[in-house]
Motif scaffolding. Structure first.
Motif, short mmCIF file in Angstrom:
data_model
loop_
_atom_site.label_atom_id
_atom_site.label_comp_id
_atom_site.label_asym_id
_atom_site.label_seq_id
_atom_site.Cartn_x
_atom_site.Cartn_y
_atom_site.Cartn_z
N ILE A 14 -21.82 -29.39 26.55
CA ILE A 14 -20.38 -29.58 26.78
C ILE A 14 -19.99 -31.05 26.90
O ILE A 14 -18.82 -31.37 27.11
N ALA A 15 -20.96 -31.94 26.75
CA ALA A 15 -20.68 -33.38 26.88
C ALA A 15 -19.78 -33.91 25.77
O ALA A 15 -19.05 -34.87 25.96
N ASP A 16 -19.80 -33.27 24.62
CA ASP A 16 -19.04 -33.75 23.47
C ASP A 16 -17.64 -33.12 23.44
O ASP A 16 -17.50 -31.91 23.60
N PRO A 17 -16.59 -33.94 23.22
CA PRO A 17 -15.22 -33.39 23.21
C PRO A 17 -14.98 -32.36 22.10
O PRO A 17 -14.21 -31.42 22.29
N THR A 18 -15.64 -32.52 20.97
CA THR A 18 -15.48 -31.52 19.90
C THR A 18 -16.02 -30.18 20.34
O THR A 18 -15.39 -29.14 20.11
N ARG A 19 -17.16 -30.18 21.00
CA ARG A 19 -17.73 -28.92 21.47
C ARG A 19 -16.89 -28.30 22.58
O ARG A 19 -16.73 -27.08 22.64
N ARG A 20 -16.31 -29.14 23.43
CA ARG A 20 -15.41 -28.58 24.45
C ARG A 20 -14.18 -27.95 23.80
O ARG A 20 -13.70 -26.91 24.25
N GLN A 21 -13.68 -28.55 22.75
CA GLN A 21 -12.54 -27.98 22.03
C GLN A 21 -12.94 -26.66 21.35
O GLN A 21 -12.17 -25.70 21.35
N LEU A 22 -14.14 -26.60 20.79
CA LEU A 22 -14.62 -25.35 20.20
C LEU A 22 -14.70 -24.25 21.26
O LEU A 22 -14.28 -23.12 21.01
N ILE A 23 -15.19 -24.60 22.43
CA ILE A 23 -15.25 -23.62 23.53
C ILE A 23 -13.86 -23.13 23.88
O ILE A 23 -13.62 -21.94 24.07
N ARG A 24 -12.90 -24.05 23.95
CA ARG A 24 -11.52 -23.66 24.27
C ARG A 24 -10.96 -22.73 23.19
O ARG A 24 -10.33 -21.71 23.51
N LEU A 25 -11.16 -23.07 21.95
CA LEU A 25 -10.66 -22.22 20.85
C LEU A 25 -11.27 -20.83 20.92
O LEU A 25 -10.57 -19.83 20.74
N VAL A 48 -18.87 -29.10 11.84
CA VAL A 48 -18.49 -28.06 12.81
C VAL A 48 -19.66 -27.11 13.04
O VAL A 48 -19.95 -26.73 14.18
N SER A 49 -20.37 -26.77 11.98
CA SER A 49 -21.54 -25.90 12.11
C SER A 49 -22.61 -26.51 13.01
O SER A 49 -23.25 -25.81 13.79
N LYS A 50 -22.81 -27.82 12.89
CA LYS A 50 -23.80 -28.49 13.74
C LYS A 50 -23.39 -28.40 15.21
O LYS A 50 -24.24 -28.17 16.08
N HIS A 51 -22.11 -28.59 15.48
CA HIS A 51 -21.63 -28.46 16.87
C HIS A 51 -21.81 -27.03 17.37
O HIS A 51 -22.22 -26.82 18.52
N LEU A 52 -21.52 -26.06 16.53
CA LEU A 52 -21.69 -24.66 16.92
C LEU A 52 -23.16 -24.33 17.18
O LEU A 52 -23.48 -23.56 18.09
N THR A 53 -24.05 -24.93 16.41
CA THR A 53 -25.49 -24.72 16.62
C THR A 53 -25.91 -25.22 17.99
O THR A 53 -26.68 -24.55 18.71
N ILE A 54 -25.41 -26.36 18.40
CA ILE A 54 -25.73 -26.91 19.72
C ILE A 54 -25.20 -25.97 20.81
O ILE A 54 -25.89 -25.69 21.79
N LEU A 55 -23.99 -25.46 20.63
CA LEU A 55 -23.43 -24.51 21.59
C LEU A 55 -24.24 -23.22 21.62
O LEU A 55 -24.45 -22.63 22.68
N LYS A 56 -24.71 -22.77 20.45
CA LYS A 56 -25.55 -21.57 20.39
C LYS A 56 -26.86 -21.79 21.12
O LYS A 56 -27.34 -20.92 21.84
N GLU A 57 -27.46 -22.96 20.94
CA GLU A 57 -28.73 -23.27 21.59
C GLU A 57 -28.60 -23.29 23.11
O GLU A 57 -29.56 -23.02 23.82
N ALA A 58 -27.42 -23.60 23.60
CA ALA A 58 -27.15 -23.59 25.04
C ALA A 58 -26.73 -22.21 25.53
O ALA A 58 -26.48 -22.03 26.72
N GLY A 59 -26.63 -21.26 24.63
CA GLY A 59 -26.24 -19.91 25.00
C GLY A 59 -24.75 -19.71 25.18
O GLY A 59 -24.30 -18.67 25.63
#
Length: 109
Positions: A14-25, A48-59
């Motif tokens: 969640i450190a990255d603003p793009t990933r936080r925005q993906l979580i919000r969406l 975007v896929s790379k950011h989603l992969t990081i979020l997936k790896e964190a569960g």
């Protein structure tokens, strides 16, 4: 690691603003396909896929295939770790503000 056998730390994810925005969406929608998520950013599908992969790896994100499309949804339960961590500091600041208020009241008398 937590019971989800997470590969990546939730705080790192969640450190990255793009990933936080993906979580919000994803929190605002039940499920979104990759092309709809990509349309919300000024970056390509691969980024975007790379950011989603990081979020997936964190569960934090789950995905499923529907035909040729991949759909994503939020799994918010790993965010409890963040909430618990923040709760400690919320209590810390509340206690300090109460003490400050008491000192200010004593100063007035």
């Amino acid at each position: 690691m937590s019971e989800n056998n997470q590969l990546r730390d939730v705080f790192d994810a969640i450190a990255d603003p793009t990933r936080r925005q993906l979580i919000r969406l994803l929190a605002e929608a039940e499920e979104l396909p990759l092309h709809e998520l990509t349309s919300q950013f000024q970056m390509g599908r691969t980024a975007v896929s790379k950011h989603l992969t990081i979020l997936k790896e964190a569960g934090l994100v789950l995905d499923r295939k529907v035909g040729r499309e991949t759909r994503f949804r939020l799994n918010a339960s790993p965010l409890r770790e963040v909430q618990d961590w923040l709760a400690f500091y919320s209590k810390f600041w509340h206690a300090n503000m109460v003490r400050l208020n008491q000192l200010l009241e004593e100063d007035e008398t």
